[in-house]
Design an enzyme around this catalytic site. Structure first.
Site, PDB file in Angstrom:
ATOM      1  N   TYR A   1      50.587  36.464  57.186  1.00 21.84           N
ATOM      2  CA  TYR A   1      50.022  37.824  57.250  1.00 21.84           C
ATOM      3  C   TYR A   1      48.772  37.700  58.145  1.00 21.84           C
ATOM      4  CZ  TYR A   1      47.634  36.012  53.093  1.00 21.84           C
ATOM      5  OH  TYR A   1      47.131  35.375  52.404  1.00 21.84           O
TER       6      TYR A   1
ATOM      7  N   HIS B   1      45.289  32.065  49.366  1.00 25.27           N
ATOM      8  CA  HIS B   1      44.938  32.921  48.172  1.00 25.27           C
ATOM      9  C   HIS B   1      44.940  32.021  47.270  1.00 25.27           C
ATOM     10  CE1 HIS B   1      44.297  35.801  45.248  1.00 25.27           C
ATOM     11  NE2 HIS B   1      45.499  35.394  44.517  1.00 25.27           N
TER      12      HIS B   1
ATOM     13  N   ARG C   1      37.794  33.894  53.202  1.00 24.77           N
ATOM     14  CA  ARG C   1      38.602  33.050  52.406  1.00 24.77           C
ATOM     15  C   ARG C   1      39.342  32.099  53.314  1.00 24.77           C
ATOM     16  NH1 ARG C   1      43.544  35.455  50.484  1.00 24.77           N
ATOM     17  NH2 ARG C   1      44.458  34.198  52.321  1.00 24.77           N
TER      18      ARG C   1
HETATM   19  C1  LIG Z   1      44.979  43.945  37.286  1.00 20.97           C
HETATM   20  C2  LIG Z   1      45.682  43.017  38.095  1.00 20.97           C
HETATM   21  N1  LIG Z   1      46.653  43.391  39.263  1.00 20.97           N
HETATM   22  C3  LIG Z   1      47.155  42.379  40.167  1.00 20.97           C
HETATM   23  C4  LIG Z   1      46.767  41.081  39.971  1.00 20.97           C
HETATM   24  C5  LIG Z   1      47.244  40.286  40.780  1.00 20.97           C
HETATM   25  N2  LIG Z   1      46.559  39.613  41.757  1.00 20.97           N
HETATM   26  C6  LIG Z   1      45.728  38.347  41.597  1.00 20.97           C
HETATM   27  S1  LIG Z   1      44.863  37.915  42.701  1.00 20.97           S
HETATM   28  C7  LIG Z   1      44.935  39.576  43.417  1.00 20.97           C
HETATM   29  C8  LIG Z   1      44.195  40.014  44.748  1.00 20.97           C
HETATM   30  C9  LIG Z   1      42.399  39.969  44.401  1.00 20.97           C
HETATM   31  O1  LIG Z   1      41.935  40.165  45.373  1.00 20.97           O
HETATM   32  P1  LIG Z   1      40.350  40.072  45.551  1.00 20.97           P
HETATM   33  O2  LIG Z   1      39.799  40.876  44.590  1.00 20.97           O
HETATM   34  O3  LIG Z   1      39.782  40.264  46.751  1.00 20.97           O
HETATM   35  O4  LIG Z   1      39.800  38.573  45.352  1.00 20.97           O
HETATM   36  P2  LIG Z   1      40.030  37.106  45.956  1.00 20.97           P
HETATM   37  O5  LIG Z   1      41.245  36.598  45.240  1.00 20.97           O
HETATM   38  O6  LIG Z   1      40.203  37.471  47.320  1.00 20.97           O
HETATM   39  O7  LIG Z   1      38.976  36.372  45.572  1.00 20.97           O
HETATM   40  C10 LIG Z   1      46.018  40.311  42.911  1.00 20.97           C
HETATM   41  C11 LIG Z   1      46.306  41.679  43.375  1.00 20.97           C
HETATM   42  C12 LIG Z   1      46.045  40.560  38.831  1.00 20.97           C
HETATM   43  N3  LIG Z   1      45.823  39.319  38.675  1.00 20.97           N
HETATM   44  N4  LIG Z   1      45.604  41.574  38.191  1.00 20.97           N
END
Ligand SMILES: Cc1ncc(C[n+]2csc(CCOP(=O)(O)OP(=O)(O)O)c2C)c(N)n1
Ligand SMILES: [Mg+2]
Length: 360
Positions: free
Chosen positions: A268, A259, A255
């Site tokens: 971080y 985010h 990425r």
């Molecule tokens: C069930 C849930 N828990 C927490 C969140 C908050 N949240 C949004 S994105 C994220 C991280 C996701 O990371 P990843 O699966 O690696 O996907 P990326 O964003 O890196 O594509 C979190 C914890 C959420 N949207 N849904």
């Protein structure tokens, strides 16, 4: 904290320098025209993304989740799908949406808060964006089991991140898919980060190896290599359609941006990490390949750049012209049939809004 670099077990067909390499299990035979069109998709998708980030920064979108760096994973896998296949995205799959033929304006409308969900999932077999991490893996397996029972010659693909692999939903989806031999491809874009949480806090083993514990194959592909992503996803989808069940594809990528536009990654992660991944840019390697093999000239690249500029300009104008919805429209698509509780809530909301009439 530095993210691990890709170990040799990953499938790669095009090096970061733009050299074609062979792989014993996966190969791909692309015409010059096909490679040029992959390049075009990569560039246009990146441009849509950049325009959306700019629009958010100017206050025109509430939020945007950039796909910067993940274009090859999305275009490669997206182009492997047939019209009959169904895709279940997260909130970052703008490149897959592009490959499915979804107008990027719908994506912008969603993040501008002026449409209630985005688009008709059946129009392009591209499900609505899902923010609840990992939940779409269960939806996709349910859908896959449905089309399996219909006897359809189609497969399902579901996108999720490295962080999502720690969710219960994803592990439950793996089990259901495995024991029912569901025609689904689990496409994990391991972009090394889940907001500020690094990969090493999600797993002690490479993510693709998780699949073996559930009883289906897992494979790691260079997620910045559009050829390899296309070849590996195509094979996994074909296996699914032929009744061989699920595959976990781990697209090893990065990425490159924040985010979302609400995040500041400098808090971080170290700058060196980003610099190292810039050398593996998914677009540059296709450009180098086209140049080296004289499959495209400067005129071609200039033409694509001009097309990207025009796309960005048009998209911006169309985004700014999107009408605001009527406040009550939020109730319109909750249920197909009338619903007593919803009618009561709509009534309350209408009365509430009427209270502002005549107010400055
Ligand atoms: C069930 C849930 N828990 C927490 C969140 C908050 N949240 C949004 S994105 C994220 C991280 C996701 O990371 P990843 O699966 O690696 O996907 P990326 O964003 O890196 O594509 C979190 C914890 C959420 N949207 N849904
Ligand atoms: Mg991630």
């Amino acid at each position: 904290m530095t993210a691990p670099t890709a170990p040799p077990e990953l499938v790669q067909l095009l090096t970061p320098e733009g050299e074609r390499v062979e792989h014993p299990d996966y190969d791909i035979d692309l015409t010059a025209e096909e490679v040029r069109s992959l390049y075009r998709d990569l560039v246009l998708v990146r441009r849509v993304d950049l325009e959306a980030v700019a629009l958010q920064r100017q206050g025109e979108l509430g939020l945007w989740a950039s796909l910067l760096g993940q274009e090859a994973a999305q275009v490669g896998s997206g182009r492997a799908l047939t019209d009959a296949d169904m895709a279940f995205p997260t909130y970052r799959e703008h490149g897959v949406a592009w490959c499915r033929g979804v107008d990027p304006l719908h994506l912008l409308g969603l993040f501008r808060g002026v449409n209630h969900g985005g688009w008709d999932p059946y129009e392009h077999n591209f499900h609505l964006y899902t923010i609840v991490i990992g939940s779409q893996t269960l939806h996709s397996v349910g859908y896959a089991m449905g089309i399996q029972r219909d006897g359809a010659e189609a497969a399902t693909i579901v996108y999720f991140g490295d962080g999502a692999t720690s969710q219960g939903d994803v592990n439950e989806a793996f089990i259901w898919a495995s024991v029912f031999n569901a025609p689904v491809v689990f496409f994990c874009q391991n972009n090394q980060w889940a907001i500020s949480e690094p990969l090493e806090k999600q797993s002690k083993i490479p993510l693709y190896k998780r699949a073996s514990g559930f009883g289906f194959p897992g494979i790691r592909v260079d997620g910045n290599d559009v050829f390899a992503c296309l070849a590996v996803t195509r094979a996994a989808l074909r296996n699914a359609r032929e009744g061989q069940g699920p595959t976990l594809v781990e697209a090893f990528t990065y990425r490159m941006g924040a985010h979302t536009t609400s995040d500041d990654p400098t808090r971080y992660r170290v700058a060196d990490e980003l610099e190292a991944w810039k050398l593996k840019d998914p677009i540059e390697r296709v450009k180098a390949y086209l140049f080296k093999n004289q499959l495209a000239d400067q005129e071609f690249f200039d033409k694509i750049d001009a097309e990207a500029d025009q796309l960005g300009k048009d998209l911006r104008a169309r985004c700014l012209a999107l009408p605001d919805p009527q406040p009550g429209a939020i109730f319109d698509h909750v249920y197909v049939e009338p619903h007593a509780l919803l009618a009561e809530e709509r009534e309350q909301f209408t009365t509430y809004l009427a209270g502002f009439e005549g107010a400055q």
